[in-house]
Design a protein around this motif. Sequence first.
Motif, mmCIF file in Angstrom:
data_model
loop_
_atom_site.group_PDB
_atom_site.id
_atom_site.type_symbol
_atom_site.label_atom_id
_atom_site.label_comp_id
_atom_site.label_asym_id
_atom_site.label_seq_id
_atom_site.Cartn_x
_atom_site.Cartn_y
_atom_site.Cartn_z
ATOM 1 N N GLN A 1 8.459 -31.950 11.679
ATOM 2 C CA GLN A 1 9.625 -32.173 12.522
ATOM 3 C C GLN A 1 10.574 -33.213 11.926
ATOM 4 O OE1 GLN A 1 8.556 -32.881 16.640
ATOM 5 N NE2 GLN A 1 7.044 -31.231 16.650
ATOM 6 N N THR A 2 10.448 -33.445 10.637
ATOM 7 C CA THR A 2 11.354 -34.353 9.934
ATOM 8 C C THR A 2 12.130 -33.576 8.879
ATOM 9 O OG1 THR A 2 9.768 -34.977 8.213
ATOM 10 C CG2 THR A 2 9.726 -36.250 10.263
ATOM 11 N N ILE A 3 13.269 -34.102 8.496
ATOM 12 C CA ILE A 3 14.088 -33.498 7.445
ATOM 13 C C ILE A 3 14.269 -34.535 6.345
ATOM 14 C CG2 ILE A 3 16.320 -32.490 6.855
ATOM 15 C CD1 ILE A 3 16.601 -31.612 9.742
ATOM 16 N N ALA A 4 13.818 -34.203 5.144
ATOM 17 C CA ALA A 4 13.953 -35.116 4.013
ATOM 18 C C ALA A 4 15.414 -35.221 3.613
ATOM 19 C CB ALA A 4 13.114 -34.627 2.844
ATOM 20 N N LEU A 5 15.872 -36.432 3.362
ATOM 21 C CA LEU A 5 17.254 -36.675 2.977
ATOM 22 C C LEU A 5 17.355 -36.911 1.478
ATOM 23 C CD1 LEU A 5 18.358 -39.049 5.878
ATOM 24 C CD2 LEU A 5 18.939 -36.652 5.590
ATOM 25 N N ASP A 6 18.323 -36.284 0.860
ATOM 26 C CA ASP A 6 18.539 -36.461 -0.571
ATOM 27 C C ASP A 6 19.418 -37.689 -0.784
ATOM 28 O OD1 ASP A 6 18.615 -36.118 -3.265
ATOM 29 O OD2 ASP A 6 20.124 -34.519 -3.246
ATOM 30 N N MET A 7 18.855 -38.854 -0.471
ATOM 31 C CA MET A 7 19.563 -40.122 -0.641
ATOM 32 C C MET A 7 18.548 -41.230 -0.860
ATOM 33 S SD MET A 7 20.656 -41.387 3.211
ATOM 34 C CE MET A 7 21.504 -39.894 3.696
#
Length: 201
Positions: free
Chosen positions: A171-177
């Motif tokens: 239920q998490t979304i990995a951030l490209d930052m």
Amino acid sequence: MRAFKRYLIAGLLIWAPLVITAWVVTLLVTTLEEILPESLSAKALFGIDIPGFRILIVLAVLILTGLFAANFLGRSLVERWEQLLGRIPLIRSIYKSVKQVGDTVLAPNGQAFRRAVLVQFPHAGSWTVALVTGTPSAAVAQHLEGEHISVYVPTTPNPTSGYFLVVPASQTIALDMTVDTALKYIVSMGVVAPPKTLEGA
């Protein structure tokens, strides 16, 4: 009036970061200098005032301590010192807690604060940026179904306070930052926008 407001805002955008940066650096320098007594100041030792002299002493002590603890004799003495502190009831709890946090956060191969994710907080359908701190301990994980991760949700505009959550990894979304970019995004209340590239976690 519009020109006055525009120039005022332009001036604030230039001076505010400089003043805040100077304030933070001054606070850090003052705090480090207050660690050592006045008897170790440059004025007490040499009769002249040298700004930052006690900071250099603190840095030298830290480096020498690290060098000492890196060899066999140093590690043995550190272990004996920790065993001694472990026998003092109140000191034992505080020392072990601080040491565990330090070992986790500062470890070169650790996973704490290495990546940013989106999580639903404070309720479903509402998303915020969080920093991954690791995985739940066995005592917590045994009560949960599926893979979970531990995250820290910083508050705005002060990221030093926040919320600790254990959430399902699905239920998490990995951030490209980077973590630095994520913190800038949080502190600026979304004004400093990061790249809009997301990938599913």
